[in-house]
Design a protein around this motif. Structure first.
Motif, short mmCIF file in Angstrom:
data_model
loop_
_atom_site.label_atom_id
_atom_site.label_comp_id
_atom_site.label_asym_id
_atom_site.label_seq_id
_atom_site.Cartn_x
_atom_site.Cartn_y
_atom_site.Cartn_z
N GLN A 559 0.84 -1.21 0.00
CA GLN A 559 0.00 0.00 0.00
C GLN A 559 0.87 1.26 0.00
O GLN A 559 0.58 2.23 -0.71
CB GLN A 559 -0.92 0.00 1.22
CG GLN A 559 -2.00 -1.07 1.20
CD GLN A 559 -2.89 -1.01 2.42
OE1 GLN A 559 -3.34 0.05 2.81
NE2 GLN A 559 -3.15 -2.16 3.03
N ALA A 560 1.93 1.22 0.81
CA ALA A 560 2.82 2.38 0.88
C ALA A 560 3.50 2.62 -0.46
O ALA A 560 3.62 3.77 -0.93
CB ALA A 560 3.87 2.17 1.97
N LEU A 561 3.93 1.56 -1.12
CA LEU A 561 4.61 1.68 -2.42
C LEU A 561 3.66 2.23 -3.48
O LEU A 561 4.01 3.14 -4.24
CB LEU A 561 5.16 0.32 -2.84
CG LEU A 561 5.84 0.27 -4.22
CD1 LEU A 561 6.99 1.25 -4.29
CD2 LEU A 561 6.32 -1.16 -4.51
N LYS A 562 2.45 1.68 -3.50
CA LYS A 562 1.48 2.13 -4.50
C LYS A 562 1.15 3.60 -4.31
O LYS A 562 1.11 4.38 -5.28
CB LYS A 562 0.21 1.28 -4.39
CG LYS A 562 -0.85 1.67 -5.40
CD LYS A 562 -2.08 0.77 -5.27
CE LYS A 562 -3.15 1.17 -6.28
NZ LYS A 562 -4.37 0.32 -6.14
N LEU A 563 0.92 3.99 -3.07
CA LEU A 563 0.59 5.38 -2.78
C LEU A 563 1.75 6.30 -3.11
O LEU A 563 1.57 7.38 -3.67
CB LEU A 563 0.20 5.51 -1.30
CG LEU A 563 -0.27 6.89 -0.83
CD1 LEU A 563 -1.50 7.33 -1.60
CD2 LEU A 563 -0.57 6.86 0.66
N SER A 564 2.95 5.87 -2.76
CA SER A 564 4.13 6.68 -3.03
C SER A 564 4.36 6.86 -4.53
O SER A 564 4.70 7.94 -4.99
CB SER A 564 5.36 6.04 -2.37
OG SER A 564 6.48 6.86 -2.48
#
Length: 773
Positions: A559-564
């Protein structure tokens, strides 16, 4: 009882001692009450009985008599009732109802008393008939025949609230607890029991839901008591009734003030300003607000807390309204009671719905578990209950909404804290996670929520629990008012501010925040505050990683990677850090074992990890992983696959960073040749490889070849830029530079881009000619 009384008689009386004492006490209270006023006279013996005379002849009895045989059989204290006239007679026990004749002194005493009773009989009857303190019963509900349990609380109440308990004071008692916990029903049952046990005691019931309901009830009391002026248009009803009840001539009374939640019920005047005081009176409050309870009764000892029912009591209450086959599934029934927190109002509401729809506890539980929306819908459904106020809706959710609205008006910070807490896990909420607002204000706000029983504090700890059904209701109200997204964002921002970077040294701190952060992330519903949310996701992922919860960690890091990537871009350092975190988790999780080394996801993770290591300057480790990824891609995808060619370029760049120029030269040439073949000479990736190769040649001192390749790249770029957006090549060059860490390469690339624009400018001005380097 005298010493010569029969041993068997004494033994029988001792066995029934408590019963006899209670009966005598009860009779005394009834007879002594002003509403009854029984004119009683008590006579007692004063002459000792000679016991031997009963079994021997008078001569032998007199001969054998000693002081031991002469005793009073029934003492004065045993023969007389407290508070009534008493008269001693010069007679033995057996002679109390025997007289020698009209001139007998004992006869004259008894005769005078009887004559006095006859003379006063008419006046006593008239007084009793016209007595202003005749018993009144003003309770708006009938007896609740479905009332169950709470026996310990009732016994405690019945030992406090009858006016006769303390003849020197007007005692005040409060029942406090969460809305829906059953306070009103307990007070109702207590009122009926007081009425049963004390026939001289009037019972008045006053709902304090609002100022109007309070004043209307007081007016009815005034009418019952025939208070002068009570029906006048401008009468101060509350003051008149207070004065009337404060007069001891009014008699014995119990005043129940139900729902006394607001001490400022009348604006400038406190609720306490209109409470009567009489030594023959007693006041019982029910309230959701502990602070109000303390102010009204002035002592914690006069407060009786009411909590959820025991499991046995809850089951008995549920069974009252359902058939046997509806509760046949024991497991579902127990689970439903647990879900409803053994809360009486919630149980009554559920029972009413199940009875009406003819469904079982298993089916109702399934509805509750289907979604929060269905749960709140069930909790919001009104139902018929003759033992609750007709003009007030019965649902649990509505009951709590009234309290929340009151809190919002009187303590906005407490209302905000309640909104905040509904996004957190229900147990062990640290005070430190709440938005700071000054020590005193925070204590006051939390005290307000505790006073309404919405939250409870752990002993010797700054952690709190919130009632689970309150939490669900609060989320529903926020959704209905359109505030859920706003508050979800506020909660996530606060969590991002306080959640530390997980380390062994602060393990206790981040473990305490973890369940609340996880819950808030689940409820964020479209809240995508990039910076705060990305950092929070990463820290939560790292926390799960350290705890060995790799699947949860992977989910958070993805989730963090996608959002970033969406917010910052794929090449941003924070995005690369997110890649690294995910790669590390996948490694710990054993993805290679699960998916296999040759799975595309595995290869992508290897590539991402190597890029991050490269950006961190960990070139040797990056080289090793790039070589491994390249070998696998050549095997799985083939040597000419675009992804394989990308890995070749990445490996060459890492070698370049380590000054392994010869091998970097070779691999760059190989990558360039394959790209020209597969992608074409004009493809941006091909042009990027040309620049990579030229850069390595320059570092080796091969300036002429480097110059030729740079010129070739420039010429092709000029041609390509006429077909596509100019920014493509610039972006590709920037990507390469970020990945390899080549500051000089970036300088050269920018130089040639500037040179390109210079050539264009010269051409437009007609300068012609060639510019050489």
């Amino acid at each position: 009882m005298g010493e010569q009384a029969s041993d068997q008689l004494i033994q029988d009386l001792e066995q029934k001692h408590d019963l006899v004492r209670q009966r005598i006490q009860k009779f005394t209270e009834i007879a002594n009450a002003e509403a009854v006023r029984l004119p009683l006279y008590c006579f007692f013996e004063t002459k000792k009985t000679e016991l031997l005379r009963r079994i021997l002849s008078p001569r032998w009895a007199k001969t054998l008599a000693t002081g031991v045989t002469h005793k009073i059989l029934v003492t004065e204290s045993s023969a007389c009732l407290h508070g009534f006239h008493r008269q001693g007679l010069d007679a033995t026990h057996s002679g109390m109802n025997k007289f020698a004749g009209p001139e007998c002194p004992n006869f004259k005493l008894v005769k005078d008393v009887v004559r006095q009773l006859v003379r006063n009989a008419s006046a006593v009857l008239t007084l009793r008939k016209n007595s202003p303190d005749e018993r009144h019963w003003m309770v708006p509900f009938g007896r609740n025949r479905e009332f169950v349990g709470r026996e310990a609380i009732l016994q405690d109440l019945l030992g406090r609230i009858p006016p006769s308990v303390d003849k020197d004071n007007c005692q005040r008692t409060a029942i406090e607890g969460l809305g829906g916990v059953g306070k009103t029903q307990i007070a109702l049952e207590a009122a009926f029991r007081v009425g049963d046990a004390h026939p001289d005691c009037s019972v008045f019931w006053v709902p304090a839901v609002d100022a109007t309901s309070f004043e209307n009830a007081y007016r009815v009391i005034g009418q019952l008591l025939k208070v002068p002026g009570i029906n006048e248009e401008k009468a101060d009803v509350k003051a008149l009734v207070k004065t009337a009840l404060s007069c001891e001539s009014t008699g014995s009374w119990l005043l129940v003030i139900d729902n006394a939640d607001d001490i400022k019920l009348f604006g400038d005047m406190d609720l306490g300003d209109y409470l009567p005081f009489s030594r023959k009176g007693s006041i019982l409050f029910t309230t959701r607000n502990h602070e109000v309870a303390v102010e009204l009764v002035e002592s914690e000892r006069r407060i009786i807390p009411v909590e959820e029912m025991s499991r046995d009591e809850a089951l008995e209450l549920l069974q009252k309204g359902l058939k046997g086959d509806q509760i046949g599934d024991v497991a579902s029934t127990d689970a439903l009671l647990e879900f409803l927190c053994n809360l009486p109002l919630a149980i009554r509401q559920a029972s009413a719905y199940m009875g009406k729809k003819q469904i079982s506890t298993a089916q109702y539980l399934e509805l509750c578990n289907s979604s929060d929306e269905d749960t709140i819908e069930l909790l919001s459904r009104d139902f018929e209950d003759r033992h609750r106020y007709k003009d007030i809706q019965n649902p649990v959710a509505t009951t709590w909404l009234i309290s929340f609205q009151h809190i919002s008006e009187h303590d906005p910070l407490a209302a905000d804290y309640l909104r905040f807490m509904c996004f957190l896990a229900g147990k062990d909420i640290p005070q430190s996670v709440l938005p700071p607002s000054g020590r005193l204000k925070t204590i006051d706000a939390l005290g307000t929520l505790k006073a309404y029983a919405f939250i409870s504090q752990h002993k010797e700890s700054d952690t709190y629990d919130i009632h689970p059904l309150v939490q669900i209701s609060m989320l529903c109200w926020l959704a209905q008012s359109g505030e859920q997204g706003e508050w979800a964002a506020k909660v996530l921002q606060r969590l991002a501010d306080v959640f530390p970077v997980p380390k062994h040294e602060n393990r206790e701190e981040w473990i305490g925040y973890l369940p609340h952060t996880q819950r808030a992330l689940e409820l964020r519903k479209g809240t995508e505050d990039g910076d705060a949310l990305t950092g929070l996701l990463s820290r939560v992922g790292e926390s799960f990683h350290q705890l060995g919860k790799y699947e949860d960690a992977e989910r958070m890091h993805r989730q963090a990677l996608k959002l970033s990537e969406n917010v910052l871009g794929k090449e941003h350092p924070d995005t690369l850090t997110s890649m690294n975190n995910l790669a590390l988790v996948l490694g710990s999780q054993g993805k290679e074992k699960v998916l296999g080394k040759e799975h595309p996801d595995t290869l992508a993770s290897m590539n991402n990890l190597a890029l991050v290591l490269d950006s961190q300057g960990k070139y040797e480790e990056a080289e090793r992983i790039h070589r491994q990824a390249l070998g696998l891609k050549e095997k799985v995808l083939g040597k000419e696959h675009p992804s394989t060619l990308t890995s070749m370029s990445n490996l060459a760049c890492v070698l370049d960073s380590q000054e392994k120029y010869k091998e970097a030269d070779r691999i760059h040439r190989q990558a360039l040749g394959l790209k020209e073949k597969v992608l074409g000479k004009e493809h941006p990736s091909t042009l990027t490889s040309m620049n990579h190769l030229a850069s390595v040649l320059r570092k080796q001192g091969k300036y002429e070849e480097a110059d030729r390749i740079h010129r070739q790249a420039l010429g092709l770029s000029e041609k390509v830029l006429g077909k596509v957006r100019r920014g493509i090549l610039e972006q590709e060059i920037r990507v390469v530079c970020l990945r390899a860490g080549h500051i000089r390469l970036l300088f050269y690339s920018l130089f040639f881009i500037l040179l390109y624009f210079l050539l264009i400018a010269c051409h437009r001005k007609g300068l012609g000619g060639r510019v050489t380097i």
